[in-house]
Design an enzyme around this catalytic site. Sequence first.
Site, PDB file in Angstrom:
ATOM      1  N   CYS A  12       0.863  -1.153  -0.016  1.00 14.11           N
ATOM      2  CA  CYS A  12      -0.099  -0.129  -0.165  1.00 14.11           C
ATOM      3  C   CYS A  12       0.872   1.272   0.013  1.00 14.11           C
ATOM      4  CB  CYS A  12      -1.068  -0.037   1.276  1.00 14.11           C
ATOM      5  SG  CYS A  12      -0.277   0.039   2.743  1.00 14.11           S
ATOM      6  N   CYS A  86      -2.166   1.569  -4.071  1.00  7.31           N
ATOM      7  CA  CYS A  86      -0.791   2.377  -4.331  1.00  7.31           C
ATOM      8  C   CYS A  86      -0.816   2.763  -5.960  1.00  7.31           C
ATOM      9  CB  CYS A  86       0.425   1.594  -4.155  1.00  7.31           C
ATOM     10  SG  CYS A  86       0.677  -0.161  -5.087  1.00  7.31           S
ATOM     11  N   CYS A  90       3.215   0.975  -7.921  1.00  8.15           N
ATOM     12  CA  CYS A  90       3.332  -0.538  -7.744  1.00  8.15           C
ATOM     13  C   CYS A  90       3.725  -1.148  -8.943  1.00  8.15           C
ATOM     14  CB  CYS A  90       2.221  -1.189  -7.476  1.00  8.15           C
ATOM     15  SG  CYS A  90       1.436  -0.893  -5.764  1.00  8.15           S
TER      16      CYS A  90
END
Length: 133
Positions: A12, A86, A90
């Site tokens: 996250c 995220c 990511c």
Amino acid sequence: MSETKPTVLFVCVHNAGRSQMAAGWLRHLAGDDVEVRSAGSAPAETINPAAVAAMQEVGIDITDQSPTKLTWDAAQESDVIVTMGCGDACPVFPGKRYEDWKLDDPAGKGLDAVRPIRDQIRTRVEALLSELR
């Protein structure tokens, strides 16, 4: 990466709430059957105290964890990557299993608001674990 032990990476933004609770649940429920990692695209200084308190209520201590910066190596070495808000931060690797869990961010929320997030995470972790086994 072990041939018999899957590695799961929870990601996250701040690695202070959702991903830490998910990692805590998976460690608790899977024992030594799964290697568990968590990271954040922009890690916070400390874990969210409400997340710590919510997990303590169910007997899981995550106070020894600290927010960690997401690295390419951590993602590359993981079999399953679970993202939680995220977005573009990511990394995406071919051949990896990805799940994106839509969960409220517990940042800045009190314990009453974090409990249902904790419980949603447990349900998702249990489902993931049953698929891994």
